[in-house]
Motif scaffolding. Structure first.
Motif, short mmCIF file in Angstrom:
data_model
loop_
_atom_site.label_atom_id
_atom_site.label_comp_id
_atom_site.label_asym_id
_atom_site.label_seq_id
_atom_site.Cartn_x
_atom_site.Cartn_y
_atom_site.Cartn_z
N ARG A 100 7.99 5.40 -11.45
CA ARG A 100 8.04 4.19 -10.63
C ARG A 100 7.27 3.01 -11.21
O ARG A 100 7.39 1.90 -10.73
CB ARG A 100 7.48 4.47 -9.23
N VAL A 101 6.40 3.29 -12.20
CA VAL A 101 5.50 2.25 -12.74
C VAL A 101 5.85 1.94 -14.19
O VAL A 101 6.05 2.84 -15.00
CB VAL A 101 4.03 2.72 -12.63
N ARG A 128 -1.97 0.91 -5.63
CA ARG A 128 -1.67 1.24 -4.22
C ARG A 128 -0.65 2.37 -4.14
O ARG A 128 -0.76 3.27 -3.29
CB ARG A 128 -1.17 0.01 -3.47
N LEU A 129 0.35 2.33 -5.02
CA LEU A 129 1.34 3.41 -5.06
C LEU A 129 0.67 4.73 -5.42
O LEU A 129 0.93 5.76 -4.78
CB LEU A 129 2.45 3.08 -6.06
N ALA A 164 14.89 2.90 -6.87
CA ALA A 164 13.70 2.10 -6.56
C ALA A 164 13.34 1.22 -7.76
O ALA A 164 13.51 1.62 -8.91
CB ALA A 164 12.54 3.02 -6.23
N ARG A 165 12.84 0.03 -7.45
CA ARG A 165 12.48 -0.86 -8.55
C ARG A 165 11.20 -0.40 -9.22
O ARG A 165 10.36 0.26 -8.60
CB ARG A 165 12.36 -2.30 -8.06
N VAL A 166 11.05 -0.76 -10.48
CA VAL A 166 9.87 -0.38 -11.25
C VAL A 166 8.74 -1.36 -10.95
O VAL A 166 8.93 -2.57 -10.98
CB VAL A 166 10.19 -0.36 -12.76
N VAL A 167 7.57 -0.83 -10.67
CA VAL A 167 6.40 -1.64 -10.35
C VAL A 167 5.79 -2.14 -11.66
O VAL A 167 5.55 -1.36 -12.57
CB VAL A 167 5.37 -0.80 -9.56
N ASP A 168 5.55 -3.47 -11.73
CA ASP A 168 4.94 -4.01 -12.93
C ASP A 168 3.64 -4.76 -12.64
O ASP A 168 3.06 -5.40 -13.50
CB ASP A 168 5.92 -4.91 -13.69
N ASN A 169 3.15 -4.63 -11.42
CA ASN A 169 1.90 -5.26 -11.01
C ASN A 169 0.84 -4.15 -10.89
O ASN A 169 1.03 -3.19 -10.14
CB ASN A 169 2.11 -5.95 -9.66
#
Length: 89
Positions: free
Chosen positions: A57-58, A13-14, A2-7
């Motif tokens: 994930r973040v 939300r995650l 899974a891609r890393v969230v940067d927003n």
């Protein structure tokens, strides 16, 4: 992978989705924990597992990412349990 969230908004939300799943799959523990003011003891393992998943994930570049997860716990698990009789309110 899974891609890393940067927003930050997507990260929040995650966090809310993860905490929502923890609450959904542990409804009796949430109820008991709110009633007895022991929610963090009862759900310690589940919340820690959720936090670890969130952190993988973040992006660490997001300011206050730990607080995002904590805020999600309050928003999803604590506020929504307001109808449960408890000494904490």
């Amino acid at each position: 992978m899974a891609r890393v969230v940067d927003n930050p908004q997507i990260a929040f939300r995650l966090a809310r989705a993860i905490v929502s799943d923890v609450a959904l799959y542990n409804q009796s523990k949430v109820k008991e924990g709110i009633e007895n003011d022991t929610i963090f003891d009862l759900l310690n393992e589940e919340l820690q597992e959720g936090r670890e998943h969130f952190l993988t994930r973040v992006s660490p570049e997001i300011d206050n990412r730990d607080q995002l997860f904590d805020r999600a716990i309050v928003d999803i698990m604590i506020k929504q349990a307001g109808k449960i009789k408890s000494p904490i309110w």
